[in-house]
Design a protein around this motif. Structure first.
Motif, PDB file in Angstrom:
ATOM      1  N   PHE A  68       0.864  -1.225  -0.090  1.00  0.00           N
ATOM      2  CA  PHE A  68       0.012  -0.020   0.152  1.00  0.00           C
ATOM      3  C   PHE A  68       0.895   1.330   0.146  1.00  0.00           C
ATOM      4  O   PHE A  68       2.019   1.092   0.151  1.00  0.00           O
ATOM      5  CB  PHE A  68      -0.918  -0.052   1.159  1.00  0.00           C
ATOM      6  N   GLY A  69       0.437   2.479  -0.337  1.00  0.00           N
ATOM      7  CA  GLY A  69       1.119   3.699  -0.301  1.00  0.00           C
ATOM      8  C   GLY A  69       1.392   4.160   1.127  1.00  0.00           C
ATOM      9  O   GLY A  69       0.351   4.402   1.684  1.00  0.00           O
ATOM     10  N   VAL A  70       2.740   3.981   1.490  1.00  0.00           N
ATOM     11  CA  VAL A  70       3.014   4.173   2.724  1.00  0.00           C
ATOM     12  C   VAL A  70       2.848   5.839   2.940  1.00  0.00           C
ATOM     13  O   VAL A  70       3.502   6.460   2.075  1.00  0.00           O
ATOM     14  CB  VAL A  70       4.623   3.979   3.091  1.00  0.00           C
ATOM     15  N   PRO A  71       2.350   6.307   3.822  1.00  0.00           N
ATOM     16  CA  PRO A  71       2.210   7.649   4.267  1.00  0.00           C
ATOM     17  C   PRO A  71       3.515   8.550   4.334  1.00  0.00           C
ATOM     18  O   PRO A  71       4.328   7.705   5.030  1.00  0.00           O
ATOM     19  CB  PRO A  71       1.085   7.988   5.225  1.00  0.00           C
ATOM     20  N   ALA A  72       3.604   9.323   3.688  1.00  0.00           N
ATOM     21  CA  ALA A  72       4.972  10.186   3.577  1.00  0.00           C
ATOM     22  C   ALA A  72       5.371  10.675   4.977  1.00  0.00           C
ATOM     23  O   ALA A  72       6.588  10.836   5.428  1.00  0.00           O
ATOM     24  CB  ALA A  72       4.895  11.441   2.870  1.00  0.00           C
ATOM     25  N   SER A  73       4.310  10.940   5.881  1.00  0.00           N
ATOM     26  CA  SER A  73       4.502  11.133   7.497  1.00  0.00           C
ATOM     27  C   SER A  73       5.148  10.049   8.209  1.00  0.00           C
ATOM     28  O   SER A  73       5.553  10.377   9.349  1.00  0.00           O
ATOM     29  CB  SER A  73       3.309  11.801   8.058  1.00  0.00           C
ATOM     30  N   TRP A  74       5.025   9.044   7.935  1.00  0.00           N
ATOM     31  CA  TRP A  74       5.525   7.900   8.411  1.00  0.00           C
ATOM     32  C   TRP A  74       7.251   7.481   8.469  1.00  0.00           C
ATOM     33  O   TRP A  74       7.690   7.819   7.422  1.00  0.00           O
ATOM     34  CB  TRP A  74       5.067   6.491   7.958  1.00  0.00           C
ATOM     35  N   PRO A  75       7.747   7.484   9.723  1.00  0.00           N
ATOM     36  CA  PRO A  75       9.193   7.350   9.447  1.00  0.00           C
ATOM     37  C   PRO A  75       9.590   6.323   8.719  1.00  0.00           C
ATOM     38  O   PRO A  75       9.098   5.231   8.682  1.00  0.00           O
ATOM     39  CB  PRO A  75       9.611   7.110  11.155  1.00  0.00           C
ATOM     40  N   ARG A  76      10.526   6.448   8.141  1.00  0.00           N
ATOM     41  CA  ARG A  76      11.480   5.533   6.915  1.00  0.00           C
ATOM     42  C   ARG A  76      12.862   5.306   7.253  1.00  0.00           C
ATOM     43  O   ARG A  76      13.548   6.279   7.658  1.00  0.00           O
ATOM     44  CB  ARG A  76      11.087   6.043   5.644  1.00  0.00           C
ATOM     45  N   ILE A  77      13.388   3.926   7.367  1.00  0.00           N
ATOM     46  CA  ILE A  77      14.373   3.500   7.886  1.00  0.00           C
ATOM     47  C   ILE A  77      14.700   2.659   6.516  1.00  0.00           C
ATOM     48  O   ILE A  77      14.308   1.741   6.227  1.00  0.00           O
ATOM     49  CB  ILE A  77      14.638   2.984   8.945  1.00  0.00           C
ATOM     50  N   ILE A  78      16.285   2.821   5.932  1.00  0.00           N
ATOM     51  CA  ILE A  78      16.828   1.944   4.843  1.00  0.00           C
ATOM     52  C   ILE A  78      18.035   1.281   5.333  1.00  0.00           C
ATOM     53  O   ILE A  78      18.902   2.147   5.706  1.00  0.00           O
ATOM     54  CB  ILE A  78      16.666   2.574   3.488  1.00  0.00           C
ATOM     55  N   GLY A  79      17.900  -0.075   5.530  1.00  0.00           N
ATOM     56  CA  GLY A  79      18.990  -0.636   6.188  1.00  0.00           C
ATOM     57  C   GLY A  79      19.925  -1.125   4.918  1.00  0.00           C
ATOM     58  O   GLY A  79      19.326  -1.521   3.834  1.00  0.00           O
ATOM     59  N   LEU A  80      21.179  -0.862   4.910  1.00  0.00           N
ATOM     60  CA  LEU A  80      22.082  -1.058   3.708  1.00  0.00           C
ATOM     61  C   LEU A  80      23.165  -2.203   4.216  1.00  0.00           C
ATOM     62  O   LEU A  80      23.635  -2.108   5.530  1.00  0.00           O
ATOM     63  CB  LEU A  80      22.768   0.309   3.333  1.00  0.00           C
TER      64      LEU A  80
END
Length: 170
Positions: free
Chosen positions: A17-29
Motif C-alpha cells: 500500500f502507499g506508505v504515508p509520507a509522514s511515517w518514519p522510514r529507515i533504509i538498512g544497507l
C-alpha cells in the motif's frame, strides 16, 4: 538446524500500500561481496513496522547501487540510513572507506548500524509474534519483497551460527 523465523507465516505477508509520507522510514544497507542489499522499513503511528521494499544488486558498481537505492527511496525522505559497520573498512585500491564514499561522493547520510545479531533477530521474531493478531501492532512484509520473504522462510540457526545469514537479513 531449525528455522530462525518460525513465527513468520503467510499472515505477515500483505499487499503493498502507499506508505504515508509522514511515517518514519529507515533504509538498512549491507554492502558485500555477494551484492549490495537494502531493505526499506516504514513505521506506522500505532507501532507497526513494515518491510516495504527490497533491493539486492549483484555485480553492480557502487554508483549503480546508489542510483538504484535512491530510486527506491525517492518518494519520501528517509529518517535513518544504517549500514553494516564493515563499511568502515578501507578499500585496498582507494584507501577510502565505503562510509566515506557514500557520504562524500554520493551524499547518503549513512551511519554505522548496531550489528548485535541476537538483538536484531529477537526484535524481528517479537515483531512477527505480535503481528499474528491482525489488529495488533507488529512486523509485516509487503508481498512485493519476494527475496526477503524467501530469506525469512529459509534462514536456519546453523546459518546464523556460522555467520552466513542471507544478505537482506544482515
Amino acid at each position: 538446524a531449525g528455522s530462525v523465523f518460525q513465527e513468520f507465516g503467510e499472515m505477515h505477508v500483505i499487499s503493498p500500500f502507499g506508505v504515508p509520507a509522514s511515517w518514519p522510514r529507515i533504509i538498512g544497507l549491507d554492502p558485500g561481496l555477494q551484492g549490495f542489499a537494502a531493505v526499506l522499513e516504514a513505521r506506522s503511528p500505532d507501532g507497526s513496522r513494515y518491510f516495504a521494499r527490497e533491493y539486492l544488486g549483484a555485480n553492480i558498481d557502487l554508483g549503480g547501487n546508489v542510483r538504484a537505492i535512491q530510486a527506491l527511496t525517492a518518494d519520501a525522505p528517509i529518517d535513518a540510513w544504517p549500514i553494516d559497520p564493515a563499511a568502515a573498512g578501507r578499500d585496498i585500491r582507494t584507501k577510502l572507506t565505503l562510509l566515506h564514499e557514500l557520504r562524500t561522493i554520493y551524499g547518503l547520510p549513512v551511519v554505522q548500524a548496531n550489528n548485535a545479531v541476537d538483538v536484531g533477530l529477537s526484535r524481528m521474531k517479537a515483531g512477527f509474534a505480535s503481528a499474528r493478531d491482525p489488529k495488533a501492532p507488529g512486523l509485516r512484509v509487503f508481498a512485493s519483497c519476494p527475496g526477503l520473504i524467501a530469506d525469512l522462510r529459509s534462514t536456519t540457526w546453523e546459518q546464523v551460527r556460522k555467520g552466513h545469514k542471507p544478505h537482506r537479513l544482515d
